[in-house]
Every structure is written in C-alpha cells, then in structure tokens.
Write a protein that holds these residues in place. Structure first.
Motif, PDB file in Angstrom:
ATOM      1  N   ASP A   1     -16.632  83.702 132.075  1.00 15.61           N
ATOM      2  CA  ASP A   1     -15.991  83.155 130.801  1.00 15.61           C
ATOM      3  C   ASP A   1     -16.311  84.139 129.806  1.00 15.61           C
ATOM      4  O   ASP A   1     -15.522  84.553 129.039  1.00 15.61           O
ATOM      5  N   ARG A   2     -17.635  84.549 129.851  1.00 15.33           N
ATOM      6  CA  ARG A   2     -18.109  85.528 128.679  1.00 15.33           C
ATOM      7  C   ARG A   2     -17.230  86.801 128.810  1.00 15.33           C
ATOM      8  O   ARG A   2     -16.807  87.259 127.912  1.00 15.33           O
ATOM      9  N   ALA A   3     -16.875  87.392 130.021  1.00 10.96           N
ATOM     10  CA  ALA A   3     -16.376  88.446 130.108  1.00 10.96           C
ATOM     11  C   ALA A   3     -15.109  88.400 129.846  1.00 10.96           C
ATOM     12  O   ALA A   3     -14.416  89.233 128.826  1.00 10.96           O
ATOM     13  N   ILE A   4     -14.541  87.206 129.889  1.00 14.52           N
ATOM     14  CA  ILE A   4     -12.901  86.730 129.740  1.00 14.52           C
ATOM     15  C   ILE A   4     -12.903  86.848 128.006  1.00 14.52           C
ATOM     16  O   ILE A   4     -11.997  87.618 127.329  1.00 14.52           O
ATOM     17  N   VAL A   5     -13.712  86.280 127.452  1.00  9.16           N
ATOM     18  CA  VAL A   5     -13.923  86.374 126.034  1.00  9.16           C
ATOM     19  C   VAL A   5     -14.004  87.681 125.388  1.00  9.16           C
ATOM     20  O   VAL A   5     -13.467  87.859 124.464  1.00  9.16           O
ATOM     21  N   LEU A   6     -14.945  88.466 125.939  1.00  6.86           N
ATOM     22  CA  LEU A   6     -15.233  89.695 125.634  1.00  6.86           C
ATOM     23  C   LEU A   6     -13.676  90.427 125.522  1.00  6.86           C
ATOM     24  O   LEU A   6     -13.505  91.122 124.454  1.00  6.86           O
ATOM     25  N   LEU A   7     -13.270  90.419 126.772  1.00  7.00           N
ATOM     26  CA  LEU A   7     -12.004  91.212 126.744  1.00  7.00           C
ATOM     27  C   LEU A   7     -10.558  90.610 125.836  1.00  7.00           C
ATOM     28  O   LEU A   7      -9.989  91.611 125.133  1.00  7.00           O
ATOM     29  N   TRP A   8     -10.716  89.376 125.655  1.00  8.20           N
ATOM     30  CA  TRP A   8      -9.824  88.953 124.667  1.00  8.20           C
ATOM     31  C   TRP A   8     -10.155  89.443 123.295  1.00  8.20           C
ATOM     32  O   TRP A   8      -9.138  89.607 122.444  1.00  8.20           O
ATOM     33  N   LEU A   9     -11.373  89.170 122.830  1.00 11.33           N
ATOM     34  CA  LEU A   9     -11.874  89.833 121.518  1.00 11.33           C
ATOM     35  C   LEU A   9     -11.442  91.105 121.218  1.00 11.33           C
ATOM     36  O   LEU A   9     -11.309  91.759 120.183  1.00 11.33           O
ATOM     37  N   GLU A  10     -11.393  92.010 122.282  1.00 11.68           N
ATOM     38  CA  GLU A  10     -11.146  93.327 122.295  1.00 11.68           C
ATOM     39  C   GLU A  10      -9.578  93.771 122.298  1.00 11.68           C
ATOM     40  O   GLU A  10      -9.236  94.798 122.543  1.00 11.68           O
ATOM     41  N   GLN A  11      -8.764  92.411 122.351  1.00 11.41           N
ATOM     42  CA  GLN A  11      -7.337  92.540 122.446  1.00 11.41           C
ATOM     43  C   GLN A  11      -6.794  93.044 123.419  1.00 11.41           C
ATOM     44  O   GLN A  11      -5.822  93.600 123.483  1.00 11.41           O
TER      45      GLN A  11
ATOM     46  N   ASN B   1      -4.683  92.684 126.701  1.00  9.38           N
ATOM     47  CA  ASN B   1      -3.748  91.687 127.146  1.00  9.38           C
ATOM     48  C   ASN B   1      -4.199  90.806 128.290  1.00  9.38           C
ATOM     49  O   ASN B   1      -4.813  91.217 129.353  1.00  9.38           O
ATOM     50  N   TYR B   2      -3.614  89.669 128.492  1.00  9.26           N
ATOM     51  CA  TYR B   2      -3.865  88.676 129.786  1.00  9.26           C
ATOM     52  C   TYR B   2      -3.576  89.444 131.042  1.00  9.26           C
ATOM     53  O   TYR B   2      -4.369  89.257 131.908  1.00  9.26           O
ATOM     54  N   GLU B   3      -2.859  90.199 131.132  1.00 10.65           N
ATOM     55  CA  GLU B   3      -2.415  90.922 132.517  1.00 10.65           C
ATOM     56  C   GLU B   3      -3.801  91.693 132.780  1.00 10.65           C
ATOM     57  O   GLU B   3      -4.138  91.802 134.072  1.00 10.65           O
ATOM     58  N   GLU B   4      -4.089  92.564 132.155  1.00 13.16           N
ATOM     59  CA  GLU B   4      -5.219  93.604 132.070  1.00 13.16           C
ATOM     60  C   GLU B   4      -6.509  92.938 132.334  1.00 13.16           C
ATOM     61  O   GLU B   4      -7.293  93.054 133.122  1.00 13.16           O
ATOM     62  N   ILE B   5      -6.452  91.619 131.441  1.00 16.41           N
ATOM     63  CA  ILE B   5      -7.818  91.019 131.790  1.00 16.41           C
ATOM     64  C   ILE B   5      -7.837  90.324 133.005  1.00 16.41           C
ATOM     65  O   ILE B   5      -8.871  90.539 133.734  1.00 16.41           O
ATOM     66  N   GLY B   6      -6.801  90.002 133.768  1.00 16.32           N
ATOM     67  CA  GLY B   6      -6.871  89.459 134.841  1.00 16.32           C
ATOM     68  C   GLY B   6      -7.141  90.507 135.990  1.00 16.32           C
ATOM     69  O   GLY B   6      -7.778  90.154 136.851  1.00 16.32           O
ATOM     70  N   ALA B   7      -6.318  91.760 135.752  1.00 18.38           N
ATOM     71  CA  ALA B   7      -6.717  92.815 136.647  1.00 18.38           C
ATOM     72  C   ALA B   7      -8.228  93.148 136.628  1.00 18.38           C
ATOM     73  O   ALA B   7      -8.694  93.523 137.780  1.00 18.38           O
ATOM     74  N   ILE B   8      -8.896  92.959 135.301  1.00 23.62           N
ATOM     75  CA  ILE B   8     -10.450  93.486 135.314  1.00 23.62           C
ATOM     76  C   ILE B   8     -11.269  92.237 136.080  1.00 23.62           C
ATOM     77  O   ILE B   8     -12.080  92.811 136.838  1.00 23.62           O
ATOM     78  N   VAL B   9     -10.876  91.150 135.831  1.00 28.40           N
ATOM     79  CA  VAL B   9     -11.715  90.019 136.379  1.00 28.40           C
ATOM     80  C   VAL B   9     -11.452  89.454 137.735  1.00 28.40           C
ATOM     81  O   VAL B   9     -11.943  88.735 138.353  1.00 28.40           O
ATOM     82  N   GLY B  10     -10.238  90.004 138.066  1.00 26.80           N
ATOM     83  CA  GLY B  10      -9.700  89.482 139.308  1.00 26.80           C
ATOM     84  C   GLY B  10      -9.090  87.941 139.365  1.00 26.80           C
ATOM     85  O   GLY B  10      -9.137  87.329 140.397  1.00 26.80           O
TER      86      GLY B  10
END
Length: 161
Positions: free
Chosen positions: A115-125, A127-136
């Motif tokens: 969840d921390r990772a997801i928030v970090l990526l979201w704060l870094e703007q 996008n959801y597709e790339e966040i998904g790719a990063i965290v699986g």
C-alpha cells in the motif's frame, strides 16, 4: 560505444530522484535513506545486464527499488519493534505545512509495504496502468486499493495504533 558502466551511470543520473523518493517512503532518517539508496543501486547494477527492455526502464527501476526497500523494511521490523523518531525538516516551508507533511508521512509509514508503494507511485503521478505493472496487480485493483488506502489514512490518528 558506451560501456555498461557509462550507460548505468546515465540511467542512475536520470532516475536518481525516483530512487530517492522510493527510499524516502520507507524511512525518514537521512542515513537510513542513504543506505537504502545504496542498496537499490547495488541491486540495479546486479540486474542491469539482464534488463532487456521488456518494460520501460523507469518501471524496472521502480520495481527494483520497491522490492529492495520492502525486503529491507521487513527485515528491519523483524529485528526491532522500536521505532526511531527523527526530527527531520522535510521542506523549507512554514511550520504548519511541515507538520502536515510529517503527519502524512507518519500515516503512510504505518501502511503495509504494498500500500505504501502504491501511494508513493500515485504521489509521483504514475498512471494506474503503470502502477499495476510495477507492483504486479491490475489497473482496476490499483484504483480499488487507492480508495481503500485513502479511507484508511483518514481513519488513522496521529499516534501509532
């Protein structure tokens, strides 16, 4: 023709703030952040030769940085349950905004590593597709988790629960 060292150095310079941002989300102690940063660089270097460009280099860097920080964070929590509180000046702004940043950082630090990772990526703007790719996870799952994370952050008190 650039050597691997030169290419790696260029990639690190271009993504230094990304790596630092990930490390910062796992600690507010400047020495510990520097140690995390160094460990991420070591793991990036070890995997650099096997990176074949199947994903964007930034996505790969995020993934390595997050995995490294999550692994080290889990080991740290197993060793000690005591939490050090460092008085760090996060931004050079007014005291009230600094207090808000500290409160947000404290609350985010209490989230589970994913969840921390997801928030970090979201704060870094990112996008959801790339966040998904990063965290699986899927982009839809990212959206659902962010909604739940926001609710969880709102319900947290300013002290550790």
């Amino acid at each position: 023709m650039k050597t691997d060292e030169q290419l790696f150095s260029k990639v690190v310079k271009e993504n230094k703030s990304t790596i630092y941002s990930v490390c910062y989300m796992f600690s507010d102690d400047s020495d510990e952040v520097a140690d995390l940063f160094q460990e991420v660089l070591i793991r990036l270097w070890r995997g650099f030769g096997s990176f074949h460009g199947q994903s964007d280099i930034k996505t790969w860097i995020y993934r390595v940085a997050l995995n490294t920080c999550i692994t080290i964070d889990k080991k740290k929590k197993r060793r000690s349950k005591a939490r050090l509180s460092m008085d760090v000046d996060y931004f050079d702004e007014s005291e009230s905004s600094t207090a808000q940043v500290r409160m947000l950082h404290d609350r985010i630090a209490r989230l589970q590593p994913l969840d921390r990772a997801i928030v970090l990526l979201w704060l870094e703007q990112v996008n959801y597709e790339e966040i998904g790719a990063i965290v699986g996870i899927s982009a839809k799952n990212v959206s659902v988790r962010l909604t739940r994370i926001r609710l969880q952050l709102k319900k947290m008190s300013n002290t550790n629960d």
